[in-house]
Design a protein around this motif. Sequence first.
Motif, PDB file in Angstrom:
ATOM      1  N   LYS A  10      47.782  27.272  44.833  1.00  0.00           N
ATOM      2  CA  LYS A  10      46.978  26.739  43.727  1.00  0.00           C
ATOM      3  C   LYS A  10      46.802  27.787  42.624  1.00  0.00           C
ATOM      4  CE  LYS A  10      44.378  23.497  42.000  1.00  0.00           C
ATOM      5  NZ  LYS A  10      44.939  22.253  41.520  1.00  0.00           N
ATOM      6  N   ALA A  11      46.557  29.041  43.011  1.00  0.00           N
ATOM      7  CA  ALA A  11      46.396  30.111  42.016  1.00  0.00           C
ATOM      8  C   ALA A  11      47.684  30.304  41.215  1.00  0.00           C
ATOM      9  CB  ALA A  11      46.002  31.412  42.707  1.00  0.00           C
ATOM     10  N   CYS A  12      48.817  30.315  41.889  1.00  0.00           N
ATOM     11  CA  CYS A  12      50.095  30.502  41.189  1.00  0.00           C
ATOM     12  C   CYS A  12      50.451  29.286  40.347  1.00  0.00           C
ATOM     13  CB  CYS A  12      51.193  30.816  42.196  1.00  0.00           C
ATOM     14  SG  CYS A  12      51.010  32.443  42.937  1.00  0.00           S
ATOM     15  N   GLU A  13      50.071  28.108  40.812  1.00  0.00           N
ATOM     16  CA  GLU A  13      50.279  26.892  40.025  1.00  0.00           C
ATOM     17  C   GLU A  13      49.488  26.964  38.720  1.00  0.00           C
ATOM     18  OE1 GLU A  13      48.829  22.363  40.621  1.00  0.00           O
ATOM     19  OE2 GLU A  13      49.915  23.242  42.315  1.00  0.00           O
ATOM     20  N   LYS A  14      48.262  27.457  38.782  1.00  0.00           N
ATOM     21  CA  LYS A  14      47.452  27.616  37.570  1.00  0.00           C
ATOM     22  C   LYS A  14      48.069  28.653  36.630  1.00  0.00           C
ATOM     23  CE  LYS A  14      42.963  26.181  39.293  1.00  0.00           C
ATOM     24  NZ  LYS A  14      41.563  26.546  39.484  1.00  0.00           N
ATOM     25  N   LEU A  15      48.608  29.732  37.201  1.00  0.00           N
ATOM     26  CA  LEU A  15      49.287  30.733  36.366  1.00  0.00           C
ATOM     27  C   LEU A  15      50.436  30.094  35.587  1.00  0.00           C
ATOM     28  CD1 LEU A  15      49.668  33.933  38.582  1.00  0.00           C
ATOM     29  CD2 LEU A  15      48.406  33.729  36.448  1.00  0.00           C
ATOM     30  N   ARG A  16      51.252  29.323  36.287  1.00  0.00           N
ATOM     31  CA  ARG A  16      52.403  28.696  35.639  1.00  0.00           C
ATOM     32  C   ARG A  16      51.970  27.685  34.576  1.00  0.00           C
ATOM     33  NH1 ARG A  16      54.187  29.265  40.978  1.00  0.00           N
ATOM     34  NH2 ARG A  16      53.529  27.159  41.544  1.00  0.00           N
ATOM     35  N   ILE A  26      42.730  39.896  44.286  1.00  0.00           N
ATOM     36  CA  ILE A  26      41.767  40.281  45.310  1.00  0.00           C
ATOM     37  C   ILE A  26      41.617  39.109  46.272  1.00  0.00           C
ATOM     38  CG2 ILE A  26      39.377  40.936  45.780  1.00  0.00           C
ATOM     39  CD1 ILE A  26      39.313  42.028  42.877  1.00  0.00           C
ATOM     40  N   VAL A  27      41.822  39.374  47.549  1.00  0.00           N
ATOM     41  CA  VAL A  27      41.611  38.360  48.575  1.00  0.00           C
ATOM     42  C   VAL A  27      40.304  38.699  49.291  1.00  0.00           C
ATOM     43  CG1 VAL A  27      42.992  39.583  50.305  1.00  0.00           C
ATOM     44  CG2 VAL A  27      42.650  37.140  50.525  1.00  0.00           C
ATOM     45  N   TYR A  44      40.055  42.775  49.786  1.00  0.00           N
ATOM     46  CA  TYR A  44      41.146  43.723  49.684  1.00  0.00           C
ATOM     47  C   TYR A  44      41.899  43.442  48.393  1.00  0.00           C
ATOM     48  CZ  TYR A  44      44.739  46.832  51.537  1.00  0.00           C
ATOM     49  OH  TYR A  44      45.578  47.883  51.745  1.00  0.00           O
ATOM     50  N   ARG A  45      42.209  44.489  47.675  1.00  0.00           N
ATOM     51  CA  ARG A  45      42.972  44.361  46.433  1.00  0.00           C
ATOM     52  C   ARG A  45      44.456  44.478  46.754  1.00  0.00           C
ATOM     53  NH1 ARG A  45      40.557  45.602  41.064  1.00  0.00           N
ATOM     54  NH2 ARG A  45      42.230  45.254  39.592  1.00  0.00           N
ATOM     55  N   ARG A  75      32.528  33.030  62.282  1.00  0.00           N
ATOM     56  CA  ARG A  75      32.727  31.721  61.672  1.00  0.00           C
ATOM     57  C   ARG A  75      32.649  31.931  60.163  1.00  0.00           C
ATOM     58  NH1 ARG A  75      29.783  26.952  64.626  1.00  0.00           N
ATOM     59  NH2 ARG A  75      30.885  25.998  62.919  1.00  0.00           N
ATOM     60  N   TYR A  76      33.731  31.678  59.478  1.00  0.00           N
ATOM     61  CA  TYR A  76      33.805  31.974  58.047  1.00  0.00           C
ATOM     62  C   TYR A  76      33.308  30.812  57.211  1.00  0.00           C
ATOM     63  CZ  TYR A  76      36.321  36.058  59.466  1.00  0.00           C
ATOM     64  OH  TYR A  76      36.654  37.239  60.051  1.00  0.00           O
ATOM     65  N   LYS A  77      32.630  31.155  56.147  1.00  0.00           N
ATOM     66  CA  LYS A  77      32.084  30.174  55.221  1.00  0.00           C
ATOM     67  C   LYS A  77      32.921  30.094  53.949  1.00  0.00           C
ATOM     68  CE  LYS A  77      28.513  27.862  53.330  1.00  0.00           C
ATOM     69  NZ  LYS A  77      28.059  26.593  53.747  1.00  0.00           N
ATOM     70  N   LYS A  78      33.484  31.222  53.542  1.00  0.00           N
ATOM     71  CA  LYS A  78      34.159  31.283  52.249  1.00  0.00           C
ATOM     72  C   LYS A  78      35.390  32.178  52.324  1.00  0.00           C
ATOM     73  CE  LYS A  78      32.453  31.469  47.599  1.00  0.00           C
ATOM     74  NZ  LYS A  78      31.343  31.906  46.751  1.00  0.00           N
ATOM     75  N   ALA A  79      36.439  31.749  51.634  1.00  0.00           N
ATOM     76  CA  ALA A  79      37.650  32.562  51.483  1.00  0.00           C
ATOM     77  C   ALA A  79      38.189  32.289  50.087  1.00  0.00           C
ATOM     78  CB  ALA A  79      38.690  32.197  52.531  1.00  0.00           C
ATOM     79  N   GLY A  80      38.821  33.276  49.507  1.00  0.00           N
ATOM     80  CA  GLY A  80      39.342  33.061  48.171  1.00  0.00           C
ATOM     81  C   GLY A  80      40.322  34.121  47.732  1.00  0.00           C
ATOM     82  N   PHE A  81      40.891  33.867  46.586  1.00  0.00           N
ATOM     83  CA  PHE A  81      41.868  34.764  45.989  1.00  0.00           C
ATOM     84  C   PHE A  81      41.599  34.800  44.496  1.00  0.00           C
ATOM     85  CE2 PHE A  81      46.272  35.445  44.325  1.00  0.00           C
ATOM     86  CZ  PHE A  81      46.385  36.748  44.763  1.00  0.00           C
ATOM     87  N   ILE A  82      41.342  35.982  43.958  1.00  0.00           N
ATOM     88  CA  ILE A  82      41.033  36.160  42.546  1.00  0.00           C
ATOM     89  C   ILE A  82      42.189  36.899  41.883  1.00  0.00           C
ATOM     90  CG2 ILE A  82      39.445  37.190  40.888  1.00  0.00           C
ATOM     91  CD1 ILE A  82      37.339  37.150  43.185  1.00  0.00           C
ATOM     92  N   LEU A  83      42.740  36.308  40.846  1.00  0.00           N
ATOM     93  CA  LEU A  83      43.812  36.958  40.095  1.00  0.00           C
ATOM     94  C   LEU A  83      43.200  37.921  39.086  1.00  0.00           C
ATOM     95  CD1 LEU A  83      45.995  33.809  39.505  1.00  0.00           C
ATOM     96  CD2 LEU A  83      46.498  35.689  41.054  1.00  0.00           C
TER      97      LEU A  83
END
Length: 102
Positions: A10-16, A26-27, A44-45, A75-83
């Motif tokens: 999804k992040a790369c799709e938005k870039l394109r 950053i993940v 982690y960067r 038990r994880y609540k949130k995960a993400g990737f920031i460009l």
Amino acid sequence: MHLTVAIISKACEKLRSQNKVCKEGIVFISANPFSNQRQYSQSYRVSIAEPGSDTRPWLSQLSAVLDSIYREDHRYKKAGFILVELSDPNNIQNDLLSAPQS
């Protein structure tokens, strides 16, 4: 891991769609802060060799990173990737030792 592929895609799709490229991201993952369990969050960067919007280089970098920061006992609540540091593909300064593009 399936969630990771979806987030990165999804992040790369938005870039394109915005005609942008990126070299760093950053993940992050975090446990539920309102839970009675032990708290855990980690980020982690990550950088890839050449700025781009292709999903494959990001996935190859992030699979190793996620293996190192993921813990089974949470038990994880949130995960993400920031460009980070988005740029126009026409304004990229190439590496001094890379082959010239025509």
